[in-house]
Design a protein around this motif. Structure first.
Motif, mmCIF file in Angstrom:
data_model
loop_
_atom_site.group_PDB
_atom_site.id
_atom_site.type_symbol
_atom_site.label_atom_id
_atom_site.label_comp_id
_atom_site.label_asym_id
_atom_site.label_seq_id
_atom_site.Cartn_x
_atom_site.Cartn_y
_atom_site.Cartn_z
ATOM 1 N N ASN A 65 0.425 -1.320 0.022
ATOM 2 C CA ASN A 65 -0.100 0.394 -0.043
ATOM 3 C C ASN A 65 0.557 0.838 -0.230
ATOM 4 O O ASN A 65 1.888 1.325 0.761
ATOM 5 C CB ASN A 65 -0.768 0.056 1.472
ATOM 6 C CG ASN A 65 -2.009 -1.177 1.038
ATOM 7 O OD1 ASN A 65 -2.322 -1.682 -0.009
ATOM 8 N ND2 ASN A 65 -1.611 -2.120 2.173
ATOM 9 N N TYR A 67 0.618 4.790 0.944
ATOM 10 C CA TYR A 67 0.368 6.325 1.364
ATOM 11 C C TYR A 67 0.717 7.104 0.959
ATOM 12 O O TYR A 67 -0.161 8.072 1.481
ATOM 13 C CB TYR A 67 0.369 6.299 2.622
ATOM 14 C CG TYR A 67 -0.256 4.844 3.666
ATOM 15 C CD1 TYR A 67 0.373 3.664 3.783
ATOM 16 C CD2 TYR A 67 -1.814 4.732 4.192
ATOM 17 C CE1 TYR A 67 -0.409 2.829 3.946
ATOM 18 C CE2 TYR A 67 -2.373 3.887 4.378
ATOM 19 C CZ TYR A 67 -1.669 2.744 4.041
ATOM 20 O OH TYR A 67 -2.309 1.757 5.105
ATOM 21 N N ALA A 69 -0.277 11.116 -0.576
ATOM 22 C CA ALA A 69 -1.043 11.478 -1.327
ATOM 23 C C ALA A 69 -0.849 12.415 -1.950
ATOM 24 O O ALA A 69 -0.515 12.721 -2.223
ATOM 25 C CB ALA A 69 -1.975 11.652 0.717
ATOM 26 N N LEU A 100 -3.008 13.855 3.484
ATOM 27 C CA LEU A 100 -3.479 13.248 2.208
ATOM 28 C C LEU A 100 -5.239 14.243 2.687
ATOM 29 O O LEU A 100 -5.157 14.963 3.424
ATOM 30 C CB LEU A 100 -4.783 11.979 2.992
ATOM 31 C CG LEU A 100 -5.764 11.272 2.123
ATOM 32 C CD1 LEU A 100 -5.073 11.648 0.744
ATOM 33 C CD2 LEU A 100 -6.184 10.533 2.686
ATOM 34 N N ARG A 161 -8.724 3.036 0.005
ATOM 35 C CA ARG A 161 -7.258 2.771 -0.010
ATOM 36 C C ARG A 161 -6.698 1.960 0.257
ATOM 37 O O ARG A 161 -5.718 1.272 -0.344
ATOM 38 C CB ARG A 161 -6.442 3.527 1.200
ATOM 39 C CG ARG A 161 -7.127 5.655 0.847
ATOM 40 C CD ARG A 161 -6.815 6.626 -0.083
ATOM 41 N NE ARG A 161 -5.473 6.347 -0.006
ATOM 42 C CZ ARG A 161 -4.052 7.444 -0.556
ATOM 43 N NH1 ARG A 161 -4.709 8.095 -2.175
ATOM 44 N NH2 ARG A 161 -3.206 7.592 0.108
ATOM 45 N N MET A 189 -7.311 9.618 -6.189
ATOM 46 C CA MET A 189 -6.594 9.131 -4.770
ATOM 47 C C MET A 189 -6.668 7.253 -4.800
ATOM 48 O O MET A 189 -6.619 7.174 -3.219
ATOM 49 C CB MET A 189 -6.934 10.208 -3.655
ATOM 50 C CG MET A 189 -8.587 9.878 -2.872
ATOM 51 S SD MET A 189 -8.537 10.501 -1.295
ATOM 52 C CE MET A 189 -9.932 9.407 -0.133
ATOM 53 N N LEU A 190 -7.818 7.477 -5.585
ATOM 54 C CA LEU A 190 -8.350 5.717 -5.249
ATOM 55 C C LEU A 190 -7.487 4.961 -6.259
ATOM 56 O O LEU A 190 -7.848 4.920 -7.656
ATOM 57 C CB LEU A 190 -9.908 5.971 -5.042
ATOM 58 C CG LEU A 190 -10.592 7.044 -4.725
ATOM 59 C CD1 LEU A 190 -12.063 6.860 -5.638
ATOM 60 C CD2 LEU A 190 -10.755 6.513 -3.581
#
Length: 352
Positions: A65, A67, A69, A100, A161, A189-190
């Motif tokens: 993942n 992060y 942003a 974010l 996310r 952002m997805l």
């Protein structure tokens, strides 16, 4: 693919939108304490940019993942469909390693039936909790999640996310359309592999939910495959859905249907106790809260447990109140207050 199966093409702008200016709040309307950046004396639709602080090591937690942003607070974007009918995501062009930013279209005031058009304090508390879980554990990675009473869709979009599939559910076309617009506003952002559905779920209607018979952009019905995923979802979240007894009854009826399909399902529910004088009780009461507590046994309260046992009562749900002092505040510019509670709730099939 994001949104509701690419059913509509929307031109969106991250610039604030203001409509229906007013010199005051209509008498039948209510106003949330959360109206970030909204001009005074406006009661219409507005786009606020909610900033969430990221831990310094966030990008290193979770091997799959990312992060880092995208900050879309000063960007305009066009959402379009590709040749396959899927949502074509714009390239990320500006990154922020320490925050974010989520763009949320919301109303400044609304009628009671349309409170889902506003952002509420408990929604930000639940957002803090979800982000904390995402930053410190892998519990939400690759799961199917459902947000009940999603309103603006903020919490569910944050979950997307890391989750594989997220259903943002609510009732009423106006609320659902606003939620879908927020998904489009935040498409950059997805993750491209996340599936985010906006679907109608009326807690007072029969089960299973209504299935869609058309590809209309105004249709938020389900197909059979989606209903099967809904019933398999391991995580449910809800914020500020406890404010009347009849709605609380309907909520727990829906929860029993959803959580009885399989084991190890959990609901995280954030609520704010709002006190009003009751003519029936001739006292100050928190509307809906007593009814909520009648459904959920506090797992840490032995006295409550024994009292229920003595009365021979059955209790389908058991919960633990989460200590909010242990949850960092990632959302900027809001006050948690003293009356917000966050509960972890599971279903059980034996006497309390």
């Amino acid at each position: 693919m994001h949104g509701h199966n690419g059913r509509e093409l929307i031109q969106v702008s991250a610039a604030p939108e203001i409509a229906n200016s007013s010199e005051g709040t209509p008498k039948d309307h209510v106003m949330s304490e959360i109206h970030l950046g909204c001009p005074p004396k406006f009661s219409g639709s507005f786009i606020s940019h909610f900033a969430f602080s990221l831990p310094r090591d966030a990008e290193y937690i979770g091997s799959k993942n990312e992060y880092q942003a995208f900050d879309n607070s000063n960007q305009s974007q066009e959402v379009s469909l590709d040749d396959d009918g899927d949502l074509a995501l714009p390239r990320r062009s500006k990154y922020s390693k320490d925050k974010l930013v989520v763009a949320i279209q919301h109303n400044i005031t609304s009628s009671i039936p349309n409170v889902g058009l506003q952002v509420w304090r408990a929604e930000l508390v639940l957002s803090d909790f979800v982000l904390h879980k995402m930053f410190t554990t892998s519990e939400f990675d690759g799961i199917v999640a459902v947000e009940l009473g999603a309103g603006t869709g903020l919490v569910g979009m944050l979950l997307a996310r890391v989750a594989k599939t997220v259903f943002l559910t609510d009732h009423g076309v106006e609320i659902l359309e606003n939620c879908a617009r927020n998904v489009h506003l935040n498409s950059v952002m997805l993750p491209s592999k996340a599936w985010v559905y906006v679907r109608e779920l009326d807690w007072k209607a029969s089960w299973p939910p209504n299935q869609s018979n058309s590809a209309s952009s105004h249709s938020y019905g389900w197909n059979l495959s989606e209903i099967e995923q809904l019933e398999r979802a391991s995580l449910l979240v809800a914020a500020d859905v406890i404010y009347s007894d009849d709605l609380t009854d309907a909520l727990f009826s829906t929860l029993e249907r959803l959580m009885s399909h399989g084991l190890n399902k959990v609901l995280y529910l954030a609520l704010e106790k709002r006190y009003n004088f009751s003519l029936d009780d001739l006292d100050i009461v928190a509307n809906g809260y007593s009814r909520f507590r009648s459904y959920v046994r506090d797992e840490t309260d032995d006295a409550e447990h024994n009292e229920l046992l003595q009365n021979g009562m059955l209790c389908a749900f058991v919960g633990t109140r989460i200590d909010l002092t242990e949850i960092p505040q990632y959302a900027n510019s809001y006050d948690r207050g003293q009356d917000v509670e966050l509960w972890e709730i599971r279903i059980q099939f034996h006497p309390c």
